[in-house]
Scaffold this motif. Structure first.
Motif, short mmCIF file in Angstrom:
data_model
loop_
_atom_site.label_atom_id
_atom_site.label_comp_id
_atom_site.label_asym_id
_atom_site.label_seq_id
_atom_site.Cartn_x
_atom_site.Cartn_y
_atom_site.Cartn_z
N ASP A 39 0.80 -1.30 -0.05
CA ASP A 39 -0.19 0.18 0.19
C ASP A 39 0.81 1.15 -0.12
O ASP A 39 0.67 2.23 -0.76
CB ASP A 39 -1.10 0.17 1.19
CG ASP A 39 -1.95 -0.99 1.24
OD1 ASP A 39 -2.32 -1.64 0.14
OD2 ASP A 39 -2.59 -1.35 2.27
N PHE A 40 1.82 1.26 0.77
CA PHE A 40 2.91 2.49 0.85
C PHE A 40 3.53 2.65 -0.49
O PHE A 40 3.54 3.78 -0.82
CB PHE A 40 3.78 2.37 1.99
CG PHE A 40 4.83 3.15 1.94
CD1 PHE A 40 4.67 4.60 2.40
CD2 PHE A 40 6.05 2.76 1.46
CE1 PHE A 40 5.92 5.36 2.32
CE2 PHE A 40 7.24 3.88 1.25
CZ PHE A 40 7.03 5.03 1.76
N TRP A 41 3.91 1.58 -1.26
CA TRP A 41 4.70 1.64 -2.37
C TRP A 41 3.79 2.25 -3.40
O TRP A 41 4.12 3.11 -4.31
CB TRP A 41 5.16 0.43 -2.75
CG TRP A 41 6.59 0.52 -3.27
CD1 TRP A 41 7.33 0.72 -4.32
CD2 TRP A 41 7.87 0.53 -2.22
NE1 TRP A 41 8.36 1.24 -4.51
CE2 TRP A 41 8.88 0.93 -3.07
CE3 TRP A 41 8.13 0.45 -1.11
CZ2 TRP A 41 10.37 0.81 -2.61
CZ3 TRP A 41 9.47 0.46 -0.42
CH2 TRP A 41 10.27 0.75 -1.33
N ASP A 42 2.54 1.57 -3.40
CA ASP A 42 1.68 2.05 -4.51
C ASP A 42 1.26 3.71 -4.26
O ASP A 42 1.32 4.38 -5.18
CB ASP A 42 0.33 1.42 -4.36
CG ASP A 42 -0.51 1.34 -5.38
OD1 ASP A 42 -0.11 1.44 -6.71
OD2 ASP A 42 -1.81 1.42 -5.21
N ARG A 43 1.13 3.89 -3.12
CA ARG A 43 0.95 5.53 -3.08
C ARG A 43 2.09 6.32 -3.19
O ARG A 43 2.17 7.52 -3.73
CB ARG A 43 0.40 5.85 -1.33
CG ARG A 43 -0.98 5.20 -1.42
CD ARG A 43 -1.20 5.40 0.27
NE ARG A 43 -1.37 6.94 0.32
CZ ARG A 43 -2.22 7.50 0.93
NH1 ARG A 43 -3.21 6.96 1.70
NH2 ARG A 43 -2.21 8.96 1.11
N MET A 44 3.34 5.82 -2.69
CA MET A 44 4.69 6.41 -3.12
C MET A 44 4.83 6.54 -4.61
O MET A 44 5.14 7.74 -5.11
CB MET A 44 5.90 5.75 -2.53
CG MET A 44 7.12 6.47 -2.82
SD MET A 44 8.48 5.60 -1.80
CE MET A 44 8.71 4.09 -2.84
N LEU A 45 4.47 5.52 -5.44
CA LEU A 45 4.45 5.52 -7.03
C LEU A 45 3.55 6.57 -7.53
O LEU A 45 3.99 7.42 -8.31
CB LEU A 45 4.08 4.44 -7.78
CG LEU A 45 5.28 3.22 -7.22
CD1 LEU A 45 4.80 1.79 -7.74
CD2 LEU A 45 6.73 3.71 -7.92
N ASP A 46 2.37 6.52 -7.07
CA ASP A 46 1.36 7.76 -7.46
C ASP A 46 2.03 9.27 -7.07
O ASP A 46 1.88 10.24 -7.80
CB ASP A 46 0.11 7.67 -6.54
CG ASP A 46 -0.79 6.31 -7.11
OD1 ASP A 46 -0.45 5.85 -8.06
OD2 ASP A 46 -1.59 5.94 -6.53
#
Length: 100
Positions: A81-88
């Protein structure tokens, strides 16, 4: 309450100092994480990572991150979840940089 728009301005890498090595405290590790995030967002803002805008590439990167989180014994769903948000957020910062 903090805004969800974490890309309101560019990272301020010059304000981040690397934490003191070797203290081993949770607070020192938190500072290291913040320092590394500042560096990462600074680089992401400067470099156009077109490959990550491709859904297949993003899916592959997230799968790799999930595997590494599992190997390290840390919560896979949290990291994903963190990585997905970081990519966004990185994509939004790059877009913002292009407009200025």
């Amino acid at each position: 309450m903090l805004s969800d728009t974490m890309h309101d301005r560019p990272p301020r890498i010059e304000l981040c100092q690397p934490p003191e090595p070797g203290s081993g405290s949770v607070e020192a590790i938190d500072q290291q994480i913040l320092f590394l995030l500042s560096q990462r967002f600074g680089l992401a803002r400067e470099h156009d990572q077109v490959a990550l805008q491709n859904d297949d590439a993003r899916t592959a990167q997230l799968a790799s991150i999930r595997r590494k989180a599992f190997e390290l014994g840390i919560p896979v769903s949290l990291v994903t979840d963190f990585w997905d948000r970081m990519l966004d957020a990185s994509a939004a910062m790059r877009e913002q940089a292009r407009k200025t």
